[in-house]
Scaffold this motif. Structure first.
Motif, mmCIF file in Angstrom:
data_model
loop_
_atom_site.group_PDB
_atom_site.id
_atom_site.type_symbol
_atom_site.label_atom_id
_atom_site.label_comp_id
_atom_site.label_asym_id
_atom_site.label_seq_id
_atom_site.Cartn_x
_atom_site.Cartn_y
_atom_site.Cartn_z
ATOM 1 N N THR A 219 33.628 -160.980 -15.478
ATOM 2 C CA THR A 219 32.395 -161.010 -14.703
ATOM 3 C C THR A 219 31.725 -159.650 -14.822
ATOM 4 O O THR A 219 32.298 -158.693 -15.349
ATOM 5 C CB THR A 219 32.677 -161.359 -13.232
ATOM 6 N N LEU A 220 30.498 -159.551 -14.326
ATOM 7 C CA LEU A 220 29.683 -158.352 -14.541
ATOM 8 C C LEU A 220 29.292 -157.699 -13.222
ATOM 9 O O LEU A 220 28.969 -158.391 -12.251
ATOM 10 C CB LEU A 220 28.395 -158.723 -15.293
ATOM 11 N N LEU A 221 29.306 -156.385 -13.195
ATOM 12 C CA LEU A 221 28.703 -155.614 -12.112
ATOM 13 C C LEU A 221 27.483 -154.900 -12.673
ATOM 14 O O LEU A 221 27.567 -154.235 -13.708
ATOM 15 C CB LEU A 221 29.687 -154.587 -11.541
ATOM 16 N N ILE A 222 26.338 -155.040 -11.989
ATOM 17 C CA ILE A 222 25.080 -154.468 -12.470
ATOM 18 C C ILE A 222 24.446 -153.649 -11.359
ATOM 19 O O ILE A 222 24.297 -154.127 -10.228
ATOM 20 C CB ILE A 222 24.097 -155.565 -12.917
ATOM 21 N N THR A 223 24.039 -152.434 -11.667
ATOM 22 C CA THR A 223 23.391 -151.593 -10.659
ATOM 23 C C THR A 223 21.911 -151.918 -10.554
ATOM 24 O O THR A 223 21.230 -152.163 -11.558
ATOM 25 C CB THR A 223 23.538 -150.095 -10.986
ATOM 26 N N ASP A 224 21.420 -151.941 -9.321
ATOM 27 C CA ASP A 224 19.982 -152.012 -9.063
ATOM 28 C C ASP A 224 19.563 -150.612 -8.638
ATOM 29 O O ASP A 224 19.694 -150.221 -7.473
ATOM 30 C CB ASP A 224 19.667 -153.032 -7.973
ATOM 31 N N THR A 225 19.084 -149.842 -9.601
ATOM 32 C CA THR A 225 18.736 -148.451 -9.361
ATOM 33 C C THR A 225 17.643 -148.312 -8.312
ATOM 34 O O THR A 225 17.613 -147.348 -7.550
ATOM 35 C CB THR A 225 18.290 -147.791 -10.684
ATOM 36 N N GLY A 226 16.762 -149.288 -8.241
ATOM 37 C CA GLY A 226 15.634 -149.196 -7.320
ATOM 38 C C GLY A 226 16.011 -149.272 -5.862
ATOM 39 O O GLY A 226 15.334 -148.696 -5.011
#
Length: 344
Positions: A151-158
């Protein structure tokens, strides 16, 4: 990823000036056209390098073992730029796409993740899922879960959050919002430049991340509970701790022991950070071009490059807001001893 807000806090530059770069062998492998930045990097099982493009939604591929190799590219439709990349199944990579280019207004709600499958003669591109609520998807890492997938972890920089995505079902949820991930002091009219680069170390079950504006490199041990065919539960098993600070880290490569090689694109430097938090500049420098605009790093995966760290750059001049890239490049940094990364 460099944002114009990065150029406001200059207090850390005096500290960085006291960290001389080590004398490592550095070789430029390829450079893309003027105006195209390279944002993130991964390495395939066969040693080929993958690099994501900003200002053009291109995923570049290059064979570093051949002097005659010419970069090829795959286009991700409906986007202007690509950001994070990670392998979630053997020779299948997830890529973050969205609408943002240097000097232009950020377009929230345009971000998505895509799958690029290299198992066929020609790469097969397919959408995983749209993120209409995301402000700025950026870094990405994989959490292995058996059956040769992840599975994936994705950062939301905003907005300083982390999403958890199942690339096989397209399901996703918000799982983490570390305090050191957000940046509430940034200009509201610009990307908030919160949590940025991200890597998961499966051996220690530890998540590492950077915040470029806050100039911190942090970690947290994770608790991961399988849930049948659904998304595993992901929570922080302990506190979020600062490993090192006072340098503007972007994306990075992490060794099994927690040693990190971090691109710091605003100051044209590649840093090595030990598990104990010691910071050393191993390549580049504020007024040098060897790793100008270093954005990310990945370890070699074959016997031929087991001592090599590949670094992507954005090709931007230092400390100049909304400049035009001279053309991002990938460079090979010869390390002093073999390393095995947790993630390509």
């Amino acid at each position: 990823m460099r944002f114009s807000t990065v150029f406001q806090p200059l207090y850390f530059l005096a500290t960085l000036a006291t960290l001389p770069a080590s004398a490592l062998e550095i070789k430029t492998l390829f450079q893309v056209d003027t105006g195209i930045e390279l944002e993130n990097i991964a390495v395939r099982w066969n040693g080929n390098i993958l690099a994501t493009g900003v200002s053009q939604p291109l995923l570049f591929q290059f064979d570093p073992t051949s002097d005659q190799s010419v970069p090829t590219s795959v286009t991700i439709p409906g986007a202007t730029s690509l950001f994070g990349i990670t392998e979630f199944s053997p020779d299948v990579f997830a890529v973050v796409a969205g609408n943002w280019t240097r000097g232009a207004t950020l377009v929230p709600g345009t971000f998505s993740t895509w799958s690029v499958n290299f198992r066929s003669k020609e790469p097969v591109v397919s959408k995983i899922v749209d993120f209409p609520q995301a402000a700025f998807l950026n870094g990405m890492t994989a959490i292995p879960r058996g059956r040769k997938n992840a599975t994936l972890l994705i950062t939301d920089t905003g907005i300083g959050k982390i999403y958890h995505v199942d690339p096989t079902t397209s399901n996703f949820t918000t799982v983490l919002a570390p305090a050191a991930g957000a940046n509430t002091t940034a200009n509201p009219a610009e990307p908030q430049a919160g949590i940025n680069g991200i890597r998961y170390n499966a051996l220690s079950k530890t998540l590492y991340y950077t915040n470029t504006i806050k100039t911190v490199f942090c970690k947290a041990e994770l608790s991961i509970t399988p849930s049948g065919d659904s998304l595993p539960s992901v929570t922080a098993a302990g506190p979020y701790t600062v490993v090192a600070s006072k340098f503007p880290g972007d994306d990075f490569a992490i060794q099994p022991d927690g040693t990190a090689y971090i691109g710091a694109n605003p100051v044209n430097t590649l840093y090595k950070v030990t598990p104990g938090g010691n910071v050393t500049a191993v390549a580049g420098g504020r007024n040098e071009t060897a790793v100008a605009g270093a954005t990310s790093a990945a370890f070699g995966r074959t016997k031929a490059d087991r001592t090599v760290l590949y670094v992507s750059t954005n090709g931007l001049p230092p400390m100049v807001a909304n400049a035009t890239s001279h053309g991002g490049k990938v460079v090979a940094v010869e390390l002093s001893e073999p390393v095995l990364g947790c993630e390509a």
